[in-house]
Design a protein around this motif. Structure first.
Motif, mmCIF file in Angstrom:
data_model
loop_
_atom_site.group_PDB
_atom_site.id
_atom_site.type_symbol
_atom_site.label_atom_id
_atom_site.label_comp_id
_atom_site.label_asym_id
_atom_site.label_seq_id
_atom_site.Cartn_x
_atom_site.Cartn_y
_atom_site.Cartn_z
ATOM 1 N N GLY A 78 25.312 3.150 34.344
ATOM 2 C CA GLY A 78 25.314 1.623 34.474
ATOM 3 C C GLY A 78 24.227 0.972 33.527
ATOM 4 N N ARG A 114 26.231 4.594 26.264
ATOM 5 C CA ARG A 114 26.368 4.895 27.746
ATOM 6 C C ARG A 114 26.494 5.858 28.389
ATOM 7 N NH1 ARG A 114 28.434 0.116 28.695
ATOM 8 N NH2 ARG A 114 28.782 -0.508 26.559
ATOM 9 N N SER A 119 32.583 6.198 39.911
ATOM 10 C CA SER A 119 32.127 5.456 41.118
ATOM 11 C C SER A 119 32.456 6.647 42.319
ATOM 12 C CB SER A 119 32.665 4.211 41.632
ATOM 13 O OG SER A 119 32.499 3.222 40.531
ATOM 14 N N GLU A 156 27.425 4.620 41.303
ATOM 15 C CA GLU A 156 27.905 4.968 39.936
ATOM 16 C C GLU A 156 27.038 6.457 39.489
ATOM 17 O OE1 GLU A 156 30.145 3.777 38.031
ATOM 18 O OE2 GLU A 156 30.263 2.058 39.547
#
Length: 330
Positions: A78, A114, A119, A156
């Motif tokens: 995230g 990232r 999820s 997440e």
């Protein structure tokens, strides 16, 4: 006249030659091209330059060295971290001091890094907490009702094997709301901890008085009926079904329709003033038993005054069990 070379002179010249060779290698102009990606998802905890850029050079050793340079730690799922060409250029030259050639940068001006992830459905977290709480309470109560008291967002997580464990719940005191902490692990390590709150209702079979029972009454199981009642507010203080002996003295009154609580029962072995008790007198191998009236309240092991039914004189005796006193002297 030329002097012959000694061993030390030869060693010095050889060493000097090596240093020159290293300096030449260090000053070589081997071309190194770096094509920087714009956006990269990392699945490991830490990442290298080779994971965010393509390194091209004719020298395989230099290529492997540059590709294997550790850049940093992947951000949490995230979040995004950015690295510019200038930052990476300084990093490479600080980590590979023998490389003096300028890097030929291509691609993006900066790379966004990232963590690769997915999820976790909030329903799975809630169900894990519900199963744990239902198992814990189900072992103590006949009926358990659980309802989620607050929403839980989807979580997440980075890629990896996911498992969930619930922290033990303190069962000493039960409340109508209970927070359950769920530790979510990825590859065996705790990544996130989430609290799942439930409203709780528990029911148990208890004794309910059929009639008013004053304090001091010898209560029998037939004086009560067993019902399945909501006991959420005070489950530990109630006498559960099959928890009442054949004849139990009441310390406190129980009203008709009230559930029987432990605090309303007298301790086992209690003798009340005015009770008819068995009086035992043992002396010199001779045992005499008779009936007497207790003049005091007392519990097992305590001295009380008793008066035989055939005498006006009181004796001191020790309570052996409920309804039995042994004389120890006048």
């Amino acid at each position: 006249m030329t002097r012959p070379l000694t061993f030390l002179h030869m060693a010095f010249l050889l060493a000097s030659g090596c240093m020159v060779s290293m300096a030449c290698a260090a000053g070589s102009s081997t071309s190194v091209q770096v094509d920087l990606s714009a956006d990269v998802a990392i699945s490991q905890k830490r990442f290298t330059l080779g994971q965010i850029a393509v390194v091209k050079t004719d020298d395989n050793e230099i290529r492997k060295t540059v590709e294997s340079l550790e850049v940093g730690q992947a951000p949490r799922v995230g979040y995004v971290e950015q690295y510019t060409k200038e930052e990476l250029d300084r990093l490479i030259h600080s980590r590979v001091p023998l490389m003096r050639a300028a890097l030929d940068w291509h691609g993006a001006k900066a790379v966004k890094v990232r963590a690769a992830g997915h999820s976790l459905d909030n329903a799975k977290v809630v169900e894990s907490a519900r199963e744990y709480l239902a198992k814990e309470l189900g072992a103590k109560f006949k009926r358990v009702e659980l309802n989620s008291a607050a929403p839980v967002a989807d979580i997440e997580l980075p890629t990896g094997e996911v498992s969930m464990t619930c922290r033990p719940l303190e069962m000493g005191r039960l409340y109508s709301r209970a927070p359950i902490w769920v530790d979510i692990r990825v590859n065996g390590e705790v990544y996130r901890s989430v609290v799942v709150t439930f409203t709780i209702k528990v029911a148990q079979e208890v004794y309910v008085a059929k009639r008013d029972l004053p304090a001091g009454t010898i209560a029998l199981p037939s004086d009560f009926e067993t019902r399945t009642e909501d006991v959420t507010d005070n489950p530990e203080g109630l006498v559960s079904a099959n928890g009442l002996s054949e004849a139990t003295r009441l310390r406190k009154a129980v009203g008709r329709g009230q559930m029987l609580r432990r605090e309303q029962l007298s301790p086992e072995g209690l003798v009340f003033r005015g009770d008819s008790v068995k009086l035992i007198l043992a002396e010199g191998g001779v045992v005499i038993e008779t009936r007497a009236i207790a003049q005091q309240d007392g519990v097992v092991g305590q001295l009380v005054k008793v008066k035989p039914e055939t005498s006006a004189e009181a004796f001191s005796g020790r309570v052996l069990v409920g309804g039995v006193v042994q004389v120890e002297g006048k």
